[in-house]
Design a protein around this motif. Structure first.
Motif, mmCIF file in Angstrom:
data_model
loop_
_atom_site.group_PDB
_atom_site.id
_atom_site.type_symbol
_atom_site.label_atom_id
_atom_site.label_comp_id
_atom_site.label_asym_id
_atom_site.label_seq_id
_atom_site.Cartn_x
_atom_site.Cartn_y
_atom_site.Cartn_z
ATOM 1 N N GLY A 30 38.487 26.422 44.588
ATOM 2 C CA GLY A 30 38.192 27.138 45.823
ATOM 3 C C GLY A 30 38.553 28.607 45.695
ATOM 4 N N GLY A 31 38.428 29.314 46.794
ATOM 5 C CA GLY A 31 38.769 30.745 46.808
ATOM 6 C C GLY A 31 40.259 30.949 46.609
ATOM 7 N N ILE A 32 40.642 32.047 45.946
ATOM 8 C CA ILE A 32 42.069 32.339 45.760
ATOM 9 C C ILE A 32 42.370 33.777 46.189
ATOM 10 N N GLU A 33 43.640 34.007 46.502
ATOM 11 C CA GLU A 33 44.097 35.333 46.915
ATOM 12 C C GLU A 33 44.137 36.280 45.707
ATOM 13 N N THR A 34 43.625 37.498 45.897
ATOM 14 C CA THR A 34 43.747 38.522 44.857
ATOM 15 C C THR A 34 44.246 39.801 45.527
ATOM 16 N N PHE A 35 44.252 40.938 44.804
ATOM 17 C CA PHE A 35 44.835 42.146 45.402
ATOM 18 C C PHE A 35 44.114 43.395 44.910
ATOM 19 N N ALA A 36 44.261 44.483 45.658
ATOM 20 C CA ALA A 36 43.816 45.805 45.216
ATOM 21 C C ALA A 36 45.048 46.689 45.086
ATOM 22 N N HIS A 37 45.027 47.582 44.117
ATOM 23 C CA HIS A 37 46.199 48.451 43.909
ATOM 24 C C HIS A 37 45.780 49.921 43.920
ATOM 25 N N THR A 38 45.082 50.393 42.868
ATOM 26 C CA THR A 38 44.691 51.808 42.848
ATOM 27 C C THR A 38 43.328 52.047 43.496
ATOM 28 N N GLN A 39 42.559 50.971 43.748
ATOM 29 C CA GLN A 39 41.254 51.148 44.378
ATOM 30 C C GLN A 39 41.202 50.345 45.674
ATOM 31 N N ASP A 40 40.088 50.468 46.385
ATOM 32 C CA ASP A 40 39.967 49.762 47.669
ATOM 33 C C ASP A 40 39.706 48.272 47.479
ATOM 34 N N THR A 41 39.183 47.907 46.318
ATOM 35 C CA THR A 41 38.896 46.501 46.011
ATOM 36 C C THR A 41 39.593 46.153 44.688
ATOM 37 N N PRO A 42 39.685 44.871 44.341
ATOM 38 C CA PRO A 42 40.406 44.481 43.118
ATOM 39 C C PRO A 42 39.822 45.147 41.867
ATOM 40 N N TYR A 43 40.699 45.607 41.001
ATOM 41 C CA TYR A 43 40.289 46.329 39.794
ATOM 42 C C TYR A 43 40.671 45.499 38.561
ATOM 43 N N THR A 44 39.662 45.229 37.733
ATOM 44 C CA THR A 44 39.746 44.248 36.651
ATOM 45 C C THR A 44 41.039 44.261 35.814
ATOM 46 N N PRO A 45 41.383 45.363 35.104
ATOM 47 C CA PRO A 45 42.567 45.279 34.229
ATOM 48 C C PRO A 45 43.860 45.037 35.000
ATOM 49 N N GLU A 46 43.949 45.586 36.209
ATOM 50 C CA GLU A 46 45.166 45.398 37.015
ATOM 51 C C GLU A 46 45.375 43.930 37.350
ATOM 52 N N VAL A 47 44.289 43.256 37.759
ATOM 53 C CA VAL A 47 44.429 41.856 38.195
ATOM 54 C C VAL A 47 44.684 40.931 36.999
ATOM 55 N N TRP A 48 43.955 41.129 35.898
ATOM 56 C CA TRP A 48 44.151 40.204 34.750
ATOM 57 C C TRP A 48 45.534 40.358 34.143
ATOM 58 N N ALA A 49 46.089 41.580 34.157
ATOM 59 C CA ALA A 49 47.462 41.746 33.659
ATOM 60 C C ALA A 49 48.443 41.013 34.573
ATOM 61 N N THR A 50 48.171 41.002 35.871
ATOM 62 C CA THR A 50 49.018 40.241 36.812
ATOM 63 C C THR A 50 48.890 38.739 36.573
ATOM 64 N N VAL A 51 47.665 38.259 36.358
ATOM 65 C CA VAL A 51 47.460 36.828 36.108
ATOM 66 C C VAL A 51 48.309 36.376 34.910
ATOM 67 N N ALA A 52 48.287 37.167 33.830
ATOM 68 C CA ALA A 52 48.963 36.738 32.595
ATOM 69 C C ALA A 52 50.467 36.949 32.625
ATOM 70 N N THR A 53 50.927 37.951 33.382
ATOM 71 C CA THR A 53 52.371 38.226 33.391
ATOM 72 C C THR A 53 53.061 37.632 34.609
ATOM 73 N N GLY A 54 52.314 37.384 35.682
ATOM 74 C CA GLY A 54 52.927 36.962 36.941
ATOM 75 C C GLY A 54 53.552 38.119 37.705
ATOM 76 N N LEU A 55 53.361 39.342 37.195
ATOM 77 C CA LEU A 55 54.012 40.518 37.797
ATOM 78 C C LEU A 55 53.024 41.346 38.612
ATOM 79 N N PRO A 56 53.499 42.035 39.672
ATOM 80 C CA PRO A 56 52.625 42.978 40.376
ATOM 81 C C PRO A 56 52.356 44.188 39.487
ATOM 82 N N PRO A 57 51.290 44.962 39.764
ATOM 83 C CA PRO A 57 50.932 46.082 38.891
ATOM 84 C C PRO A 57 52.043 47.116 38.744
ATOM 85 N N GLU A 58 52.858 47.295 39.776
ATOM 86 C CA GLU A 58 53.978 48.249 39.670
ATOM 87 C C GLU A 58 54.893 47.849 38.512
ATOM 88 N N ASP A 59 54.987 46.552 38.237
ATOM 89 C CA ASP A 59 55.912 46.081 37.205
ATOM 90 C C ASP A 59 55.267 45.907 35.835
#
Ligand SMILES: [Zn+2]
Length: 301
Positions: A30-59
């Motif tokens: 089903g649908g899952i929660e994602t996030f936007a950080h430097t742009q208004d919508t989710p940005y590919t490298p930011e989200v995949w790095a979060t998926v693999a590390t479990g960390l927010p983009p700041e970290d």
């Protein structure tokens, strides 16, 4: 037991239903929660790095600004400007820079520990984690398509990349691997290119679905498959996108798995994987090690 994680960029929860592609609907999804950080919508490298590390983009530090480190001062100034634009605009600007300077942007990689840093885990390519050249290649193809490259060339090269990535994932099932991860940019590149062409995007979804079905059919009884996306894709024809600009990232990220329940947020995926993966590689090596060899190594008297 092997867990295969297919990072299907821009696989859109709404379009899976709209196109009615059964291959993407595994046992639980089903649908899952994602996030936007430097742009208004989710940005590919930011989200995949979060998926693999479990960390927010700041970290994890892989952010819009950090993903385009052109080498010269002039280029880095351009890069800071382009960080505020969409991926397709960045692709066009990146193409301009490459043609005029021979330089190209680099996708940053985090120094943080990731889910693939464990015995028995392998990763082919994953934005922000390992080998960004595949994402750059897909961005180049998307850019060439937006500049008028023929569709048959765009699809030939895009599906060539896609087939190599799915072929790798399928091959890993023949090896003592506990976790195999690969990022596939096909649906994102095609989504940007075909946001106003329902028949063309439906065909691409169908073909990627057939690759997924091939992996699912190759799973052993103890293996599992997890499909994930970082965001979806707005289109001119999806009913929920009326009044929006097509070809931007939607918030309709998706997850689906052969396991009993799916993760519900991109922040949860690492924990979800770690709860299911056991390190079979080490166990098998120990089991296969002959007594004589153990004696030579001094482990036995
Ligand atoms: Zn993406």
């Amino acid at each position: 037991m092997t867990l295969v994680v297919l990072a299907l960029d821009a696989l859109d929860a709404g379009l899976v239903e709209h196109f009615d592609i059964e291959a993407f609907r595994l046992n639980s999804g089903g649908g899952i929660e994602t996030f936007a950080h430097t742009q208004d919508t989710p940005y590919t490298p930011e989200v995949w790095a979060t998926v693999a590390t479990g960390l927010p983009p700041e970290d994890h530090g892989v952010t819009g600004a950090g993903t385009s480190e052109w080498d010269s001062a002039v280029l880095s100034a351009l890069s800071r400007v382009s960080g505020r634009f969409s991926e397709s605009t960045r692709g066009t600007l990146g193409g301009f820079v490459r043609r005029h300077t021979g330089e190209r942007e680099r996708i940053g990689e985090t120094d943080a520990d990731s889910v693939f840093d464990r015995d028995g885990a392998v990763v082919h390519n994953w934005p922000g984690i390992h080998d960004g050249s595949y994402l750059q290649r897909a961005w180049d193809l998307m850019n060439a398509a937006s500049e008028g490259a023929p569709r048959h060339e765009f699809e030939r090269d895009l599906f060539g990349l896609c087939a190599g990535q799915f072929g790798w994932a399928r091959e890993m099932l023949n090896h003592p691997v506990s976790l195999a991860g690969v990022h596939v940019h096909t649906l994102d590149a095609a989504g940007h290119a075909y946001a106003d062409d329902e028949a063309a995007l439906r065909r691409v979804y169908g073909r990627v679905g057939a690759f997924v079905a091939g992996i699912e059919a190759a799973l052993g009884p103890d293996d599992d498959l997890l499909l994930l996306s970082d965001h979806g894709m707005r289109t001119a024809f999806y009913p929920g996108d009326e009044g929006e600009d097509p070809a931007g990232h939607s918030w309709r990220a998706y997850a689906s798995t052969t396991a009993d329940d799916h993760p519900t947020s991109v922040f949860e995926v690492r924990e979800w994987i770690e709860a299911r993966v056991t390190d079979t590689r080490v166990e098998r090596e120990e089991l296969d090690m002959p007594t004589e060899r153990l004696r030579e190594l001094g482990y036995l008297e």
